[in-house]
Design a protein around this motif. Sequence first.
Motif, PDB file in Angstrom:
ATOM      1  N   MET A 179       0.845  -1.205   0.000  1.00  0.00           N
ATOM      2  CA  MET A 179       0.000   0.000   0.000  1.00  0.00           C
ATOM      3  C   MET A 179       0.870   1.240   0.000  1.00  0.00           C
ATOM      4  SD  MET A 179      -2.871  -1.077   2.813  1.00  0.00           S
ATOM      5  CE  MET A 179      -4.296  -0.137   2.331  1.00  0.00           C
ATOM      6  N   ARG A 262      12.734   0.552  -7.743  1.00  0.00           N
ATOM      7  CA  ARG A 262      12.609   1.423  -6.561  1.00  0.00           C
ATOM      8  C   ARG A 262      13.495   0.905  -5.431  1.00  0.00           C
ATOM      9  NH1 ARG A 262       6.717   1.913  -4.301  1.00  0.00           N
ATOM     10  NH2 ARG A 262       7.847   3.197  -2.825  1.00  0.00           N
ATOM     11  N   THR A 266      17.053   3.004  -3.550  1.00  0.00           N
ATOM     12  CA  THR A 266      17.579   3.091  -2.179  1.00  0.00           C
ATOM     13  C   THR A 266      19.049   2.665  -2.147  1.00  0.00           C
ATOM     14  OG1 THR A 266      15.414   2.757  -1.181  1.00  0.00           O
ATOM     15  CG2 THR A 266      17.312   2.185   0.177  1.00  0.00           C
TER      16      THR A 266
ATOM     17  N   HIS C  32       5.249  10.533   3.170  1.00  0.00           N
ATOM     18  CA  HIS C  32       5.322   9.442   2.203  1.00  0.00           C
ATOM     19  C   HIS C  32       5.297   8.137   2.984  1.00  0.00           C
ATOM     20  CE1 HIS C  32       6.229  11.949  -1.313  1.00  0.00           C
ATOM     21  NE2 HIS C  32       6.893  12.717  -0.459  1.00  0.00           N
ATOM     22  N   VAL C  33       4.627   7.148   2.411  1.00  0.00           N
ATOM     23  CA  VAL C  33       4.398   5.905   3.155  1.00  0.00           C
ATOM     24  C   VAL C  33       4.491   4.703   2.215  1.00  0.00           C
ATOM     25  CG1 VAL C  33       2.676   4.580   4.442  1.00  0.00           C
ATOM     26  CG2 VAL C  33       2.767   7.058   4.721  1.00  0.00           C
ATOM     27  N   THR C  34       5.099   3.625   2.682  1.00  0.00           N
ATOM     28  CA  THR C  34       4.861   2.313   2.036  1.00  0.00           C
ATOM     29  C   THR C  34       4.526   1.298   3.121  1.00  0.00           C
ATOM     30  OG1 THR C  34       7.185   1.595   2.125  1.00  0.00           O
ATOM     31  CG2 THR C  34       6.488   2.745   0.133  1.00  0.00           C
ATOM     32  N   TRP C  35       3.628   0.408   2.781  1.00  0.00           N
ATOM     33  CA  TRP C  35       3.233  -0.688   3.669  1.00  0.00           C
ATOM     34  C   TRP C  35       3.350  -1.963   2.858  1.00  0.00           C
ATOM     35  CZ3 TRP C  35      -0.734  -4.275   3.018  1.00  0.00           C
ATOM     36  CH2 TRP C  35      -1.050  -5.061   4.138  1.00  0.00           C
ATOM     37  N   LEU C  36       4.173  -2.883   3.334  1.00  0.00           N
ATOM     38  CA  LEU C  36       4.440  -4.097   2.557  1.00  0.00           C
ATOM     39  C   LEU C  36       4.164  -5.320   3.422  1.00  0.00           C
ATOM     40  CD1 LEU C  36       5.709  -5.473  -0.019  1.00  0.00           C
ATOM     41  CD2 LEU C  36       7.908  -5.279   1.148  1.00  0.00           C
ATOM     42  N   PRO C  37       3.174  -6.107   3.070  1.00  0.00           N
ATOM     43  CA  PRO C  37       2.865  -7.285   3.886  1.00  0.00           C
ATOM     44  C   PRO C  37       3.677  -8.491   3.436  1.00  0.00           C
ATOM     45  CG  PRO C  37       1.269  -7.107   2.124  1.00  0.00           C
ATOM     46  CD  PRO C  37       2.260  -5.986   1.922  1.00  0.00           C
ATOM     47  N   PRO C  58      10.246  11.127  -1.074  1.00  0.00           N
ATOM     48  CA  PRO C  58       9.751   9.929  -1.777  1.00  0.00           C
ATOM     49  C   PRO C  58      10.549   8.696  -1.388  1.00  0.00           C
ATOM     50  CG  PRO C  58       9.938  11.769  -3.291  1.00  0.00           C
ATOM     51  CD  PRO C  58      10.540  12.239  -2.003  1.00  0.00           C
ATOM     52  N   ILE C  59       9.847   7.592  -1.207  1.00  0.00           N
ATOM     53  CA  ILE C  59      10.475   6.370  -0.696  1.00  0.00           C
ATOM     54  C   ILE C  59      10.962   5.508  -1.848  1.00  0.00           C
ATOM     55  CG2 ILE C  59      10.024   4.233   0.585  1.00  0.00           C
ATOM     56  CD1 ILE C  59       7.847   5.911   2.124  1.00  0.00           C
ATOM     57  N   GLY C  60      12.196   5.044  -1.724  1.00  0.00           N
ATOM     58  CA  GLY C  60      12.693   4.066  -2.685  1.00  0.00           C
ATOM     59  C   GLY C  60      12.172   2.704  -2.295  1.00  0.00           C
ATOM     60  N   SER C  61      12.972   1.970  -1.589  1.00  0.00           N
ATOM     61  CA  SER C  61      12.646   0.577  -1.305  1.00  0.00           C
ATOM     62  C   SER C  61      11.610   0.419  -0.199  1.00  0.00           C
ATOM     63  CB  SER C  61      13.925  -0.159  -0.896  1.00  0.00           C
ATOM     64  OG  SER C  61      13.615  -1.503  -0.617  1.00  0.00           O
ATOM     65  N   PRO C  62      10.569  -0.335  -0.456  1.00  0.00           N
ATOM     66  CA  PRO C  62       9.655  -0.741   0.625  1.00  0.00           C
ATOM     67  C   PRO C  62      10.198  -1.963   1.371  1.00  0.00           C
ATOM     68  CG  PRO C  62       8.820  -1.512  -1.481  1.00  0.00           C
ATOM     69  CD  PRO C  62      10.122  -0.816  -1.773  1.00  0.00           C
ATOM     70  N   VAL C  63      11.250  -2.547   0.797  1.00  0.00           N
ATOM     71  CA  VAL C  63      11.917  -3.687   1.443  1.00  0.00           C
ATOM     72  C   VAL C  63      13.025  -3.117   2.315  1.00  0.00           C
ATOM     73  CG1 VAL C  63      13.325  -5.740   1.056  1.00  0.00           C
ATOM     74  CG2 VAL C  63      11.448  -5.200  -0.507  1.00  0.00           C
ATOM     75  N   ASP C  65      16.195  -3.754   4.913  1.00  0.00           N
ATOM     76  CA  ASP C  65      17.165  -4.702   5.497  1.00  0.00           C
ATOM     77  C   ASP C  65      17.221  -4.541   7.009  1.00  0.00           C
ATOM     78  OD1 ASP C  65      18.609  -6.090   3.229  1.00  0.00           O
ATOM     79  OD2 ASP C  65      18.830  -4.016   2.580  1.00  0.00           O
ATOM     80  N   ASN C  66      17.265  -3.283   7.459  1.00  0.00           N
ATOM     81  CA  ASN C  66      17.493  -2.996   8.872  1.00  0.00           C
ATOM     82  C   ASN C  66      16.460  -2.014   9.391  1.00  0.00           C
ATOM     83  OD1 ASN C  66      20.594  -2.998   7.428  1.00  0.00           O
ATOM     84  ND2 ASN C  66      20.160  -4.497   9.029  1.00  0.00           N
TER      85      ASN C  66
END
Lengths: 353, 252, 178
Positions: A179, A262, A266, C32-37, C58-63, C65-66
């Motif tokens: 999301m 994306r 990062t 800015h927000v990402t939510w990753l299930p 703006p967010i790059g990776s929603p993944v 590492d830390n």
Amino acid sequence: MAKIDKVLMSGNEAMAEAAICAGCRSYFGYPITPQNELLEYMSAHMPNAGGVFIQAESEIAAINMCYGAAAAGMRTMTSSSSPGISLKTEGISYIAGADLPCVVVNVVRGGPGLGNIAPAQGDYFQATKGGGHGDYHMIVLAPSTIPESVELVMLAFELADRYRGPVMVLADGMLGQMMEPVVLPESIDPATLPAKQWAITGARGREANLVTSFYLDPVELNEMDVRREERYREIEKNEVRYEEYKTEDAEVVVAAFGSMARISRTAVRMARSEGIKLGLLRPISVWPFPYEPLRALSRRVGTILTVEMNAGQMVEDVRLAVAERAETPFYGQLGGLVPSPNDILREVKRYAG
Amino acid sequence: MPVSTENMVRVFGRPESLNESAFSYCPGCHHGVVTRMIAQAIDELNIRERTVVIAPVGCSVSMYQWFRCDGTQAAHGRACAIATGIKRVNPDLIVFTYQGDGALAAIGTAESIHAANRGENITVVFINNQIYGMTGGQMAPTTLLGQWATSCPEGRDGRLAGHPIRFAEMVAQLDAPVYVTRQSLFDQKRLIAAGRAIKKAFRYQVEEKGYSLVEVLTNCPTNWRMGTLEANKHLAEVVVNTFPLGDFVDRG
Amino acid sequence: MDSTFVFAGFGGQGVILAGKLLAQAGTDHGLHVTWLPSYGPEMRGGTANCTVVLSDEPIGSPVVDNPGALVAMNLPSLDRFEKAVLAEGAVVINSSLISRKVEREDIRGLAVAMNDIAVSLGSPRAANMVALGAVVKATGVVPLDAVKGAVKKMLGHKAGAKLVEINERALDEGYNAV
């Protein structure tokens, strides 16, 4: 940052809503994870928009219902995930052959075969190099964020109508499930879209319209195919889309599309904070592919590292563009595993001076 | 000496829904008769300007070229899905598919059954000639037990190749269809009945009643390797024993 | 600057919803927000987790590492994610179900008896709200009111006023527990 009206939506829901905003009033689909929320959103919202929703008996039936709706002149869409897209490729070939506008969303999952439901990019070849039979292409747009998914679904309908052919939005399980806040676009009233003179609407006061991909006479089929090829050349000239990020002074550039891009962004920031001059080239249209920008880049950087969630598919296009002018290594993970920013950075460090 | 037509009364002519092109069917084949009956029904119901022809893959692959109606051509077996798409987005159109035993009852079984089950307001004309005509006489899902075909040279063996599918009876089991019938064309009586059945199926669609299937038992003199009269006799004496004629559903 | 969170626990403990509410609060707060299930079989009762990133750019990776903050609602989650937490990061531990403390010395371990607090409020299922209140306090990334607003927005229509109120009290209790 100003507080504007943003809605937190999953990628699947956002792509469905974007289609309705684009004036799409017919959707046909079949459940498959990880794209189910798109179909479910359509079942709830398409009827309210005065449109048609059918949960078809198969992906094959769904794409052919799209063929019918498109032939009747309506903006139409179907969506699925990898195994379901394989079933749709027959219909996509017919839609291309009959010059029909249609939008297909692929929320790619791990493969081949049943694979799994995790995010992957293993359908790049299928999407960009044909998939179905015969000489055809689809415009393939690869969003890397949910706001961009909305933008590209809107664009997909416009391009499908302009060039009269199928357009694919190539997402993946991550983009479908995650999301992100989006600003929903202004809705297009389908009644304001230009009428399609070629469509099947009943031969009232005019000659009959025929929508077909069947030309028994080789001379005639050749003529149709050549005309379509000319349109493909137009598309290659006009519709290449890509983004460059911190490439001006880059010594190493990552080439990645979709959600992999994306994540790579990062990695670029992390690399820069360690003094590594890393940049990113992100194809937005993967067909037509941005060969020229990559060619230009290959004249000034030493290494272009392609990163994908597959065994190395887009890298073949990167190598076509770069030829021998730069090193073109590949890094990827398979099986639905997603490389993280650290993974990418580690790989970049093998090539950074 | 030239004959004057001045005092003649026109009792028979080409239906207005057909254009001037010639059919491409073999001599003696029933396809042309059914195609003509459809055109006549369209004329009589005055729906030419609303009608959409969906041609299948098979001997009638280019049948849309003979009608003065809008038309399209379906991938093999997918005609009922395409019909669904067209009809749902534009319910004013009168949509019919015309399919053989391969398209309707083999490769397109799922699409055919589910369009019927949804009760799509379309008309399906099913040409059951018990053989694959265009590809040169291979076995069809409707091929009779023991019948010779190029892909069952010893005759169809039910244990290995299955049994003839009675599609009309299958569709008749569903709740949604309003009209399901099997007709044939081997004599005058059957010809008249078949013409009426086709017209009724279209009329039900015009009246928004729902899904109709008209299965027509037809011949294929070329691939049966029979003369026309012999082929018609075979229909009347043999084929009808496997595929009984009559209405199975009429909820009109 | 990215603020990164992992919410982890058993399927059914509500970690997915807790993360969603933080994402909604961030959205409403103009971030800015990402939510990753982690989606898939987890949703049927295995372990579940989600990753939330909040940022003013703006967010790059929603993944991630830390993650800067970890909410561990059960022991397997703590075992799995503790190693990954950013130095100086916060780990909110559900001490109702987890008897150990954090093993690392360069991170902050905050013990909150999430289930006990929820039970004392008469709503055992609100443990995830206690957790959310605690991690919001520990990181200060959005005001608690923004989270309460998110609860109203996302749950108000189906849960009704009473459940919204219980959830708000659980958020307060968690907030005040660290």
